[in-house]
Design an enzyme around this catalytic site. Structure first.
Site, mmCIF file in Angstrom:
data_model
loop_
_atom_site.group_PDB
_atom_site.id
_atom_site.type_symbol
_atom_site.label_atom_id
_atom_site.label_comp_id
_atom_site.label_asym_id
_atom_site.label_seq_id
_atom_site.Cartn_x
_atom_site.Cartn_y
_atom_site.Cartn_z
ATOM 1 N N GLY A 74 0.840 -1.199 0.000
ATOM 2 C CA GLY A 74 0.000 0.000 0.000
ATOM 3 C C GLY A 74 0.869 1.241 0.000
ATOM 4 N N ALA A 78 -0.388 4.701 4.358
ATOM 5 C CA ALA A 78 -1.678 3.996 4.331
ATOM 6 C C ALA A 78 -1.900 3.132 5.566
ATOM 7 C CB ALA A 78 -1.788 3.151 3.066
ATOM 8 N N LYS A 80 0.421 0.695 6.907
ATOM 9 C CA LYS A 80 1.078 -0.621 6.932
ATOM 10 C C LYS A 80 1.832 -0.836 8.253
ATOM 11 C CE LYS A 80 3.554 0.256 3.242
ATOM 12 N NZ LYS A 80 3.107 1.662 3.039
ATOM 13 N N SER A 147 5.991 -1.886 -1.626
ATOM 14 C CA SER A 147 6.023 -2.943 -2.647
ATOM 15 C C SER A 147 5.070 -2.617 -3.799
ATOM 16 C CB SER A 147 5.738 -4.323 -2.064
ATOM 17 O OG SER A 147 4.836 -4.319 -0.999
HETATM 18 S S1 ADX Z 1 9.386 0.244 -1.574
HETATM 19 O O1 ADX Z 1 8.815 0.912 -2.757
HETATM 20 O O2 ADX Z 1 10.773 -0.164 -1.778
HETATM 21 O O3 ADX Z 1 8.541 -0.851 -1.087
HETATM 22 P P1 ADX Z 1 9.613 1.206 1.113
HETATM 23 O O4 ADX Z 1 8.349 0.770 1.757
HETATM 24 O O5 ADX Z 1 10.831 0.403 1.391
HETATM 25 O O6 ADX Z 1 9.376 1.396 -0.452
HETATM 26 O O7 ADX Z 1 9.938 2.684 1.569
HETATM 27 C C1 ADX Z 1 8.929 3.653 1.492
HETATM 28 C C2 ADX Z 1 9.169 4.765 2.498
HETATM 29 O O8 ADX Z 1 10.288 5.522 2.087
HETATM 30 C C3 ADX Z 1 7.996 5.692 2.533
HETATM 31 O O9 ADX Z 1 7.071 5.351 3.538
HETATM 32 C C4 ADX Z 1 8.633 7.040 2.772
HETATM 33 O O10 ADX Z 1 8.766 7.234 4.162
HETATM 34 C C5 ADX Z 1 10.024 6.916 2.206
HETATM 35 N N1 ADX Z 1 10.230 7.493 0.869
HETATM 36 C C6 ADX Z 1 11.203 8.361 0.561
HETATM 37 N N2 ADX Z 1 11.202 8.664 -0.735
HETATM 38 C C7 ADX Z 1 10.179 7.964 -1.303
HETATM 39 C C8 ADX Z 1 9.653 7.852 -2.626
HETATM 40 N N3 ADX Z 1 10.211 8.508 -3.642
HETATM 41 N N4 ADX Z 1 8.602 7.047 -2.846
HETATM 42 C C9 ADX Z 1 8.053 6.385 -1.825
HETATM 43 N N5 ADX Z 1 8.484 6.442 -0.530
HETATM 44 C C10 ADX Z 1 9.554 7.229 -0.275
#
Ligand code: ADX
Length: 252
Positions: A74, A78, A80, A147
């Protein structure tokens, strides 16, 4: 196991009950349950060797303690992490639970990775790998990363199933407007202003799951309601005791 017993170490709880662990430890350390010579070598050649396998319970299955993977997906904000933590608190009375949170994993295991598709997929693959190791050792592994890509999530799912590890996908859904308004970390504001590139949901894609096991509407439900839904699904799959879901539902 034998080395651990000989050194007097503690066997992990999922191996056997504590009283059996004590008997085994005494046996291997020669404290009266072995061949009686008290020299700690009671398992040596020719002695009546106690088979560890004979006294260990079979690998537990179903609600009695099998490890599994619960995978949240999500958008950022959101819910998680909140739900993962609430679930950990709820389930850890019964079994070991670990939360693999995106923000935290990115500080350690995935330090240095960015937010390109390639890096995100690597991040998810790593989290999936650790989750499988945990789950196959009886731990409830909760993944809580955005994800955003279906293929990466599918791969984690496929590898878990291949190893016989139960896998449950939970879609933490909230309307984008609600997330922008809530903006707990202040990141949506920056993403809209263009200060952060490739921000999921704003300037980077999010592919919603097609067949999630559970959808929690975190902008409309209380944490307790969402947790009750998830526990009910786990209960249906025989992964938690049937008493767990109603107990939480009563709190909602
Ligand atoms: S994932 O896409 O690789 O699954 P992940 O859950 O580890 O992402 O990290 C997301 C977290 O990184 C977000 O909750 C936010 O705090 C931070 N973040 C920083 N830059 C970004 C970005 N460009 N997109 C999404 N999340 C970001």
């Amino acid at each position: 196991v034998r080395e651990l017993l000989e050194s007097g170490g503690e066997l992990p709880r999922q191996f056997t009950r504590p009283e059996i662990a004590t008997i085994l430890r005494d046996h291997y350390r020669g404290n009266g349950h072995g061949n009686g010579n008290g020299n700690g070598n009671s398992h040596g050649k020719g002695s009546a060797q106690l088979s560890v396998a004979a006294v260990l319970p079979p690998r537990e299955t179903g609600a009695s303690g099998e490890g599994f993977i619960l995978w949240f997906t999500g958008l950022s904000g959101a819910g998680k992490s909140t739900l993962a933590t609430a679930l950990r608190v709820r389930l850890s009375a019964e079994r070991p639970v670990e939360v693999l949170d995106g923000d935290e994993i990115r500080t350690f295991l995935s330090a240095g990775l960015g937010f390109s598709k390639e890096d995100r997929d690597t991040n998810i693959r790593r989290i999936g790998y650790v989750a499988r190791i945990l789950a196959r050792n009886g731990v409830v592994a909760i993944g809580a990363a955005i994800s955003p890509y279906r293929d990466a999530r599918r791969e984690v799912h496929r590898l878990a199933v291949k190893e016989g590890i139960p896998f449950l996908e939970v879609y933490a859904h909230a309307e984008l407007d609600a997330l922008i308004e809530r903006d707990v970390k202040g990141l949506y504001k920056k993403a809209i202003a263009g200060t952060i590139d490739h921000f999921t949901g704003i300037s980077d894609p999010y592919e919603p799951p097609e067949y999630p096991d559970v959808i929690v509407e975190t902008d409309r439900e209380s944490v307790e309601e969402s947790i009750a839904k998830i526990l009910a699904a786990l209960c249906d799959r025989g992964l938690v005791e049937s008493g767990t879901a109603p107990a939480i539902a009563a709190m909602a």
